[in-house]
Design a protein around this motif. Sequence first.
Motif, short mmCIF file in Angstrom:
data_model
loop_
_atom_site.label_atom_id
_atom_site.label_comp_id
_atom_site.label_asym_id
_atom_site.label_seq_id
_atom_site.Cartn_x
_atom_site.Cartn_y
_atom_site.Cartn_z
N HIS A 212 33.22 70.85 -44.47
CA HIS A 212 33.79 69.40 -44.93
C HIS A 212 35.47 69.08 -44.55
N ALA A 213 35.29 70.21 -44.58
CA ALA A 213 37.71 70.40 -44.41
C ALA A 213 37.64 70.47 -43.03
N GLY A 214 36.99 70.66 -42.40
CA GLY A 214 37.07 71.07 -40.27
C GLY A 214 36.98 69.33 -39.66
N ILE A 215 36.20 68.53 -40.69
CA ILE A 215 36.07 66.89 -40.48
C ILE A 215 37.68 66.57 -41.19
N LEU A 216 37.35 66.67 -42.33
CA LEU A 216 38.22 65.93 -43.30
C LEU A 216 40.09 65.84 -43.19
N GLY A 217 40.86 67.25 -42.53
CA GLY A 217 41.69 68.52 -42.92
C GLY A 217 41.87 67.06 -41.81
N PRO A 218 42.28 67.11 -40.48
CA PRO A 218 42.16 66.21 -39.01
C PRO A 218 43.01 64.46 -39.02
N LYS A 219 42.11 64.45 -40.44
CA LYS A 219 42.30 62.82 -41.00
C LYS A 219 43.38 62.52 -41.28
N PRO B 295 35.65 57.18 -38.86
CA PRO B 295 36.04 57.51 -36.97
C PRO B 295 37.62 58.02 -37.28
N GLN B 296 37.07 59.56 -36.31
CA GLN B 296 39.20 59.59 -36.42
C GLN B 296 40.28 59.29 -36.02
#
Length: 437
Positions: free
Chosen positions: A313-320, A398-399
């Motif tokens: 989850h962190a890998g998906i959320l962190g960049p946002k 999405p990002q």
Amino acid sequence: MKLTEANTDRLLALKDEVTASYGELKARNLSLNLTRGKPSSEQLDLGESLLALPGEGDHTLADGSDVRNYGGGDGIREIRELWADVLGIPADLVIAGDSSSLNIMFDLISWSHTFGNNDSERPWSAEEKVRWICPVPGYDRHFSITETFGYEMVTVPMNEDGPDMDAVRELVKDPLVKGMWIVPVFSNPTGFTVSAEVARELAAMETAAPDFRVVWDNAYAVHTLTDEFPEILDIVGLAAEEGNPNRFWAMSSTSKITLAGAGVAFLNTSEENLAWYRRIAGVRGIGPNKVNQLAHVRYFGDADGVRSVMRKHAGILGPKFRAVTEILERRLGGLGVAEWTRPEGGYFISVDVVDGTARRVVELAKDAGIALTAAGSAFPLKNDPNDRNLRLAPSLPPQEEVEVAMDGVATCMLLAAVEAAEAVGATGSAAAQPASK
């Protein structure tokens, strides 16, 4: 240049520039949404295998009971032990329910209101009035519960290490103050975490009401945006050490870990509180969805399995989240028109804009096709007395949409600030002041 130091000519020039940028923004006919902290489809896909679990023929627990049948009001032992290991708390003081911890919170307050809790002299409905402490900015759905029961909600500042304890200690001298909301880890919306020192103060403080309760909503206990997980306090054990074992109703759930509408919620509290809860819950229903609880045991495997999922989850959320703070810094840094949090976990970013402009920012964003959570939502009755706070929720889009939306929101924040500064400057007074934390 600080916007507050600009002369009138500079303000007018800046307004022309920002107004032109806003016109270009509107011309793009966007339809973007940053309103709710929902998991994205990519995150929900992480739990896709749950739809096939526990699987045909897998329905018998270690104690021989069949999860397909009635009973087991505390939830299955396997999920309670797994989750207790995640949080570092005793499994015997954990009840596993259905998907929503908000439902449990509502029940606890509703039952205290109707019947009184195990430390009450009378039902809360029989009191002259009930007062409730609300750290702000805070979680709007919490406030909606106490609003529904007509309680007087009293705000205290939510600092980086937790609620303002001087204010809290003063308030709990009143026997009509029956409770307090708190999101202790990566709080909604600031991302702040209650320190061990403040937690102990909450556990140890004297309260005039013997039935005072803190709803300790540990919704984001493992929701890191990095590879590091926060310290999780055994708040119920801490309260017992301080001689107030019944003070905390602690909540958590898997709702933003697996499937948001089909997770497992947990209540952790003292044995005495649990006995009171069981008496009423046993009348309300005949047990939770134990099939779903077993599915979660099979999916996670153990506490390390939970942490493994959360790193994904962190890998998906962190960049946002990094995109939001980087855009705010690039567009607004040094102008003195906004301050924002930089959370290391949770689902939200809190922004304070120039006093009196938060509603205007939301209006400008809406007209440009960007939906933001209503200004004031992080305050009881949606009443932010300074009209300064905004809650950003970048998890769902999405990002690329997050980046487009945030660039537009930054334009709206800057335009609202320039308008306010120009209006004040026209009166011959000092320019509008930026918000302060």
